[in-house]
Design a protein around this motif. Structure first.
Motif, short mmCIF file in Angstrom:
data_model
loop_
_atom_site.label_atom_id
_atom_site.label_comp_id
_atom_site.label_asym_id
_atom_site.label_seq_id
_atom_site.Cartn_x
_atom_site.Cartn_y
_atom_site.Cartn_z
N PRO A 1 0.82 -1.21 0.00
CA PRO A 1 0.00 0.00 0.00
C PRO A 1 0.86 1.26 0.00
N GLY A 2 0.49 2.24 -0.84
CA GLY A 2 1.10 3.55 -0.78
C GLY A 2 0.51 4.35 0.37
N PRO A 3 1.04 5.54 0.64
CA PRO A 3 0.62 6.31 1.82
C PRO A 3 -0.89 6.54 1.92
N ARG A 4 -1.57 6.82 0.80
CA ARG A 4 -2.98 7.19 0.87
C ARG A 4 -3.93 6.08 0.41
N HIS A 5 -3.44 4.86 0.39
CA HIS A 5 -4.28 3.77 -0.12
C HIS A 5 -5.54 3.60 0.74
N LEU A 6 -6.71 3.69 0.10
CA LEU A 6 -8.02 3.51 0.73
C LEU A 6 -8.20 4.41 1.96
N LEU B 1 -13.52 6.62 7.87
CA LEU B 1 -14.79 6.16 8.40
C LEU B 1 -14.63 5.30 9.65
N ILE B 2 -13.46 4.69 9.79
CA ILE B 2 -13.26 3.69 10.84
C ILE B 2 -12.46 4.21 12.03
N TYR B 3 -11.43 5.03 11.74
CA TYR B 3 -10.53 5.48 12.79
C TYR B 3 -10.75 6.95 13.10
N THR C 1 -18.83 -1.96 -0.17
CA THR C 1 -18.83 -2.95 0.91
C THR C 1 -18.05 -4.19 0.53
N THR C 2 -18.06 -4.54 -0.75
CA THR C 2 -17.25 -5.67 -1.21
C THR C 2 -15.78 -5.39 -1.02
N LEU C 3 -15.34 -4.19 -1.39
CA LEU C 3 -13.94 -3.83 -1.21
C LEU C 3 -13.56 -3.83 0.26
N LEU C 4 -14.41 -3.28 1.11
CA LEU C 4 -14.12 -3.28 2.55
C LEU C 4 -13.96 -4.71 3.06
N PHE D 1 -9.33 -3.74 7.19
CA PHE D 1 -10.20 -2.78 7.88
C PHE D 1 -11.54 -3.40 8.24
N ALA D 2 -11.92 -4.47 7.56
CA ALA D 2 -13.23 -5.08 7.79
C ALA D 2 -13.41 -5.50 9.24
N TRP D 3 -12.33 -5.92 9.88
CA TRP D 3 -12.42 -6.38 11.27
C TRP D 3 -12.69 -5.22 12.23
N ARG D 4 -12.33 -4.00 11.82
CA ARG D 4 -12.47 -2.83 12.68
C ARG D 4 -13.76 -2.05 12.41
N ALA D 5 -14.38 -2.28 11.28
CA ALA D 5 -15.55 -1.49 10.88
C ALA D 5 -16.78 -1.87 11.72
N LYS D 6 -17.40 -0.87 12.28
CA LYS D 6 -18.62 -1.08 13.06
C LYS D 6 -19.82 -1.22 12.12
N PRO D 7 -20.92 -1.78 12.60
CA PRO D 7 -22.10 -1.94 11.74
C PRO D 7 -22.54 -0.65 11.06
N ALA D 8 -22.37 0.48 11.73
CA ALA D 8 -22.77 1.76 11.13
C ALA D 8 -21.96 2.08 9.89
#
Length: 271
Positions: free
Chosen positions: A182-187, A193-195, A231-234, A239-246
């Motif tokens: 990953p480069g510095p700004r990847h995704l 949204l998560i952090y 949502t497929t990419l997430l 990051f999927a493990w950290r993402a809350k339902p919201a």
């Protein structure tokens, strides 16, 4: 032969629709065409690697073409730096074979070439082998590569972990390795949204003893995703493990979600 037994490290030769070593360790070829070279004692879990759901999410996203620029960049870099007519190329952590198959297609006109896809997830390798018959797929550990010393002309490693000592062991002197990280700004939009505090990916190259970094390039572009693709990419990312339902709900509701890609491509040569 380039294959080594994962149990005793002796050469493997074809035998009874599979591979066998001098110690009589035998590894069957599955009906889909792949070889399972991951002994039970080398597994870290009952079903290591990605789940069937994660594999299918990745396949759906990649089939939609969002990472096609990266696929093209990988095959072009390899083609420009592998002039020889006889080649053996390994794709470590190949998943469902998206990049592996493109590599095999790019080198289809070579006099003699073998392209191998390796992953620890059997569900991914099974799907890859069913879809891409011109690639030799195997289930194996990237930390115990089942290949002879100095047997490979090139190794591709897209995000996949692997011991540096194993990479230098299996590559021929003068062989190349292509890494994608990953480069510095990847995704970065997912991160926001998560952090609560967003940190950029480190851009420094890793240290790989026995190899010399010869070329470095950056590939970055914007993707415009609908809710399903977002949502497929997430689902494909850590990051999927950290993402809350919201977060999942927010992405699913998006008519258009703009997201940056940022990839670092590095070409190394074995000393």
């Amino acid at each position: 032969m380039i294959w080594n037994c994962p149990l005793c490290q002796q050469p493997l030769t074809p035998a009874n629709n599979g591979l066998r070593c001098a110690s009589q360790h035998h590894f069957d070829r599955a009906k889909e065409g792949y070889i399972n070279l991951l002994p039970v004692q080398h597994k870290r879990s009952k079903q290591p690697g990605d789940s069937a759901e994660m594999m299918q999410a990745r396949r759906d996203f990649l089939d939609a073409g969002f990472y096609q620029p990266l696929q093209q960049a990988v095959t072009t870099l390899l083609s420009n730096n592998l002039p020889q007519q006889k080649l053996t190329i390994l794709d470590i952590g190949c998943g469902e074979g998206y990049y592996t198959a493109a590599i095999a297609k790019r080198f289809a006109d070579r006099e003699q070439r073998e392209v191998i896809g390796l992953d620890v997830a059997k569900v991914a390798i099974r799907a890859a082998a069913k879809r891409y018959a011109d690639v030799a797929f195997c289930v194996a550990s990237s930390h115990r590569l089942p290949f002879a010393d100095a047997s490979l002309d090139a190794v591709v490693r897209i995000y996949a972990p692997c011991k540096a000592s194993e990479l230098t062991r299996v590559l021929k002197p003068g062989g190349i390795m292509l890494t994608v990280t990953p480069g510095p700004r990847h995704l970065i939009q997912f991160k926001s949204l998560i952090y609560s505090e967003v940190q950029l990916h480190a851009a420094e190259a890793e240290l790989l003893p026995g190899m010399t970094l010869q070329q470095e390039s950056q590939l970055a572009y914007e993707m415009r995703l609908d809710g399903k693709s977002a949502t497929t990419l997430l689902q494909m990312t850590p990051f999927a493990w950290r993402a809350k339902p919201a977060v999942w709900e927010h992405l699913a509701e998006q008519g258009e979600f703009s997201c940056e890609t940022d990839f670092m491509l590095r070409l190394w040569r074995r000393d």
